[in-house]
Scaffold this motif. Structure first.
Motif, PDB file in Angstrom:
ATOM      1  N   GLU A   8      60.795  -4.763  -6.389  1.00  8.78           N
ATOM      2  CA  GLU A   8      59.960  -4.213  -7.457  1.00  8.78           C
ATOM      3  C   GLU A   8      58.893  -5.191  -7.954  1.00  8.78           C
ATOM      4  OE1 GLU A   8      61.862  -1.374 -10.377  1.00  8.78           O
ATOM      5  OE2 GLU A   8      63.626  -2.244  -9.425  1.00  8.78           O
ATOM      6  N   GLY A   9      59.286  -6.406  -8.250  1.00  7.77           N
ATOM      7  CA  GLY A   9      58.330  -7.307  -8.887  1.00  7.77           C
ATOM      8  C   GLY A   9      58.213  -8.655  -8.209  1.00  7.77           C
ATOM      9  N   ILE A  10      57.227  -9.407  -8.652  1.00  2.00           N
ATOM     10  CA  ILE A  10      56.964 -10.736  -8.096  1.00  2.00           C
ATOM     11  C   ILE A  10      58.137 -11.679  -8.368  1.00  2.00           C
ATOM     12  CG2 ILE A  10      55.663 -11.622 -10.096  1.00  2.00           C
ATOM     13  CD1 ILE A  10      54.720 -12.207  -6.405  1.00  2.00           C
ATOM     14  N   ASP A  12      61.240 -10.858  -8.299  1.00  2.00           N
ATOM     15  CA  ASP A  12      62.234 -10.545  -7.264  1.00  2.00           C
ATOM     16  C   ASP A  12      61.833 -11.229  -5.951  1.00  2.00           C
ATOM     17  OD1 ASP A  12      63.359  -8.825  -9.158  1.00  2.00           O
ATOM     18  OD2 ASP A  12      62.298  -7.082  -8.384  1.00  2.00           O
ATOM     19  N   LYS A  13      60.551 -11.142  -5.638  1.00  2.00           N
ATOM     20  CA  LYS A  13      60.040 -11.749  -4.401  1.00  2.00           C
ATOM     21  C   LYS A  13      60.252 -13.258  -4.417  1.00  2.00           C
ATOM     22  CE  LYS A  13      55.853 -12.126  -1.609  1.00  2.00           C
ATOM     23  NZ  LYS A  13      54.497 -11.600  -1.380  1.00  2.00           N
ATOM     24  N   CYS A  28      55.913  -5.990  -2.965  1.00  2.00           N
ATOM     25  CA  CYS A  28      56.249  -5.699  -4.363  1.00  2.00           C
ATOM     26  C   CYS A  28      55.632  -4.368  -4.757  1.00  2.00           C
ATOM     27  CB  CYS A  28      55.696  -6.773  -5.295  1.00  2.00           C
ATOM     28  SG  CYS A  28      56.377  -8.397  -5.032  1.00  2.00           S
ATOM     29  N   ASN A  30      55.731  -3.409  -7.877  1.00  2.00           N
ATOM     30  CA  ASN A  30      55.362  -3.594  -9.286  1.00  2.00           C
ATOM     31  C   ASN A  30      55.826  -2.415 -10.122  1.00  2.00           C
ATOM     32  OD1 ASN A  30      54.082  -6.157  -8.906  1.00  2.00           O
ATOM     33  ND2 ASN A  30      52.428  -5.045  -7.902  1.00  2.00           N
TER      34      ASN A  30
END
Length: 113
Positions: A8-10, A12-13, A28, A30
């Motif tokens: 989902e988001g940076i 997480d990445k 992502c 986002n």
């Protein structure tokens, strides 16, 4: 086959990227995206191994449902609901999920945070 991991988001990445020991594309979303946006994002990776690793919350569930409808061939992996977010899941647990997804990880005995 090349692998693509959808998060989902940076945050997480940046949490999972250092754990991975092979070339993998991490995308992502986002947050929750429209079917059109999801298609634009994933169509270039059609035929690759698409791995879904999103948060264990309402927005993650909504995103999973959309992905299952639009890209039924994608493989879904889950974190324990008690951790809620990929970004807050202990590294050891993330390593276990990545191994289950057949993603090579760096030093799978490390990461005890």
């Amino acid at each position: 086959m090349e692998k693509v991991i959808v998060v989902e988001g940076i945050s997480d990445k940046t949490r999972i990227a250092p754990l991975i020991a092979e070339p993998v594309t991490i995308l992502c979303t986002n947050g929750t995206v429209s079917a059109t946006r999801l298609e634009e994002m994933l169509l270039p990776f059609e035929g690759q191994d698409i791995i879904i690793l999103v948060d264990a919350d309402a927005s993650g569930d909504k995103l999973r449902k959309l992905i299952k409808r639009e890209f039924p061939e994608a493989r879904h992996f889950h974190i324990d609901r008690s951790y809620k977010e990929v970004a807050t899941t202990p590294l050891r647990k993330l390593i276990d999920v990545l191994i289950a997804a057949d993603v090579r990880v760096l030093n799978p005995v490390a990461g005890n945070d």
